[in-house]
Design a protein around this motif. Sequence first.
Motif, short mmCIF file in Angstrom:
data_model
loop_
_atom_site.label_atom_id
_atom_site.label_comp_id
_atom_site.label_asym_id
_atom_site.label_seq_id
_atom_site.Cartn_x
_atom_site.Cartn_y
_atom_site.Cartn_z
N SER A 29 -62.20 5.25 -67.81
CA SER A 29 -60.83 5.16 -68.32
C SER A 29 -60.01 6.33 -67.81
N ARG A 31 -56.06 7.35 -68.79
CA ARG A 31 -54.87 6.99 -69.56
C ARG A 31 -53.82 8.09 -69.39
N GLU A 36 -53.39 2.73 -70.04
CA GLU A 36 -54.57 2.67 -69.19
C GLU A 36 -54.17 2.28 -67.77
N GLN A 40 -60.65 -2.43 -66.81
CA GLN A 40 -61.76 -2.12 -67.69
C GLN A 40 -62.93 -3.07 -67.46
#
Length: 267
Positions: A29, A31, A36, A40
């Motif tokens: 990840s 962010r 984001e 994923q």
Amino acid sequence: MHQTPQPVRLTAGDAELTVRPDAGCGISSLRVGGTELLRQGPRYGSFVMVPWCGRTENGRFRNGGVTHQLPVNAAPHAIHGTGRDGSWTRSTHGDGTASFFHDLTDPWPYAGRVTQVFELTEDELRITMGVETAEESFPAQAGWHPWFLRNLGQGGQDAVIDFTPGWQEERGDNHLPTGHRIDPEPGPWDDCFGMPDGVDVALTWPGELRVRVTSPAEWLVVYDEQPEAICVEPQSGPPNGLNTLPRLVTLIDPLEITTVWAWERLG
């Protein structure tokens, strides 16, 4: 009893990075301001490519007079190295920095160590990867395979990619460079490009964010054939480079590659 390494989280300002040493030391990840940036999933995020990048033809490469056979995991080729499949060990960890190492082992035929250092600030991520040998010299490559989201899911437009390569490697029917350099063609791509002044790619989500991916490395693969993401992959050599452009790692000359992902808000 062996314990699985836990995810490592780095923060700087409103930037948050999660590294998974238990899953090939990939980034699960990234962010920025709570948004984001990476697709994923277990095989997404951003994974390392080491000790080779992309496809190695029929899983075979030579080192001097010796031919080695690697496992074929993208028939008929071997793809993306072994580093993404192993567990890594954390060696240092601070608020915005962390370093890890991974010892090369079977099915890679040479003893060596890979290190990776992450340095996060509020507006960029710097990653450095090194490959060193324990004894024998061997050809190797290193790079990264980030899956940047095509759309950030905030109701905005899809990302636009901008880069100016020196050339494109002609891709054969076997998905490997033919050895001919051609003028860059329009996408979609699963292609390798030469950038002799260093990798420099901008991904722009209009009105939202711009990420600039740079590296002193001279090779770039762009993969954007899937609708969910755009992959911008700085690497130390071209696909099948173990055979066509071998870079020897020796006791006095390890391999090192760095990339910087810098972002700016456009909203």
